[in-house]
Design an enzyme around this catalytic site. Structure first.
Site, short mmCIF file in Angstrom:
data_model
loop_
_atom_site.label_atom_id
_atom_site.label_comp_id
_atom_site.label_asym_id
_atom_site.label_seq_id
_atom_site.Cartn_x
_atom_site.Cartn_y
_atom_site.Cartn_z
N LYS A 1 31.18 -30.37 -11.26
CA LYS A 1 30.31 -29.97 -10.15
C LYS A 1 31.01 -30.22 -8.82
O LYS A 1 31.51 -31.34 -8.58
CB LYS A 1 29.04 -30.80 -10.17
CG LYS A 1 27.93 -30.23 -11.01
CD LYS A 1 26.77 -31.19 -10.94
CE LYS A 1 25.46 -30.51 -11.07
NZ LYS A 1 24.35 -31.46 -10.94
C1 E4P Z 1 21.05 -30.72 -11.15
O1 E4P Z 1 22.09 -30.17 -11.45
C2 E4P Z 1 20.78 -31.23 -9.80
O2 E4P Z 1 21.80 -32.09 -9.39
C3 E4P Z 1 19.44 -31.91 -9.75
O3 E4P Z 1 18.47 -31.11 -10.40
C4 E4P Z 1 19.03 -32.21 -8.32
O4 E4P Z 1 17.75 -32.72 -8.31
P1 E4P Z 1 17.05 -33.26 -6.97
O5 E4P Z 1 16.96 -32.13 -6.02
O6 E4P Z 1 15.73 -33.74 -7.47
O7 E4P Z 1 17.91 -34.37 -6.42
#
Ligand code: E4P
Length: 228
Positions: free
Chosen positions: A89
């Site tokens: 990521k």
């Molecule tokens: C997933 O890939 C994301 O990092 C995650 O769903 C982010 O969640 P949040 O917006 O609740 O921090």
């Protein structure tokens, strides 16, 4: 693909993997910290390798821990080498809107054989450019989009049309689940995948009227057993 689990907890991964309902796992530094994973990149490595090996061949997303342009590409390559089903990521840009990340994403996908999940995106236009750069996954933070007063369903519909029209390979991950309804709604709007908090999977499965119906079956089975 459909459903990924948004967690760093191996017990949660094992639980839902055994049910056969998840096709991948996503993590980020905030989720890992919340789930008690410390010790820097070495701590992340040890923990995420365990998850990756367990869910193989399904994919696991692990985020880089730096926004330093000179270090990011090496860290991304190292993370991708931990296990073959790990994708990396990378945020669409830096905390001050720095523009270096797209060139890193493009290089990783086209020169270094690294699958990239471009993350922290809040609009179809960001995701479209990440897909153009060659990303394997584009993560639209739909819950955060809604929180800001925009309509994540409209963004998903636009984005899916663009990816299909321009024949881009990126898979849309709808992220930041905030309620149970999000999962089916976002898949229906065009997401290839929704990454879901474990809590919401429980909520999708359990229905009060199903509980009542099951209890009726059990009660009547017991009554029938007492009659010969
Ligand atoms: C997933 O890939 C994301 O990092 C995650 O769903 C982010 O969640 P949040 O917006 O609740 O921090």
């Amino acid at each position: 693909m459909a459903i990924f689990l948004d967690t760093g907890k191996i017990e949660e991964v094992k639980k839902y993997h055994a049910m056969g309902i998840i096709r991948g796992v996503t993590t980020n530094p905030t989720i890992l910290l919340k789930d008690g994973i410390t010790g820097g990149l070495e701590g992340v490595k040890k923990h995420t390798i365990e998850i990756a090996q367990f869910i193989k061949p399904y994919p696991l997303s692990v985020e880089v821990t730096t926004n330093d342009f000179s270090k990011m590409i090496e860290e991304a390559k190292a993370i991708a080498d931990w296990e073959e089903n790990i994708n990396v990521k990378i945020t669409i840009h830096g905390p001050n809107g720095e523009l270096d990340n797209l060139s890193i994403i493009h290089a990783l996908e086209t020169k270094h054989d690294v699958r990239v999940n471009v993350t922290a995106m809040m609009s179809a236009q960001q995701c479209f450019l990440a897909a153009m750069a060659g990303a394997s996954y584009v993560s639209l933070f739909c819950g955060r989009v809604n929180n800001m007063g925009y309509n994540s369903v409209e963004e998903l519909e636009k984005l899916r049309n663009l990816l299909d029209d321009f024949d881009l390979k990126a898979q849309i991950i709808a992220a930041s689940t905030r309620e149970i309804l999000n999962v089916v709604e976002w898949l229906d709007a065009g997401a290839h995948i929704v990454t879901v908090l474990p809590l919401f999977l429980n909520g999708m499965i359990v229905h009060p009227y199903t509980k009542e119906t099951v209890q009726m079956f059990l009660d009547d089975a017991a009554k029938g057993a007492n009659v010969s």
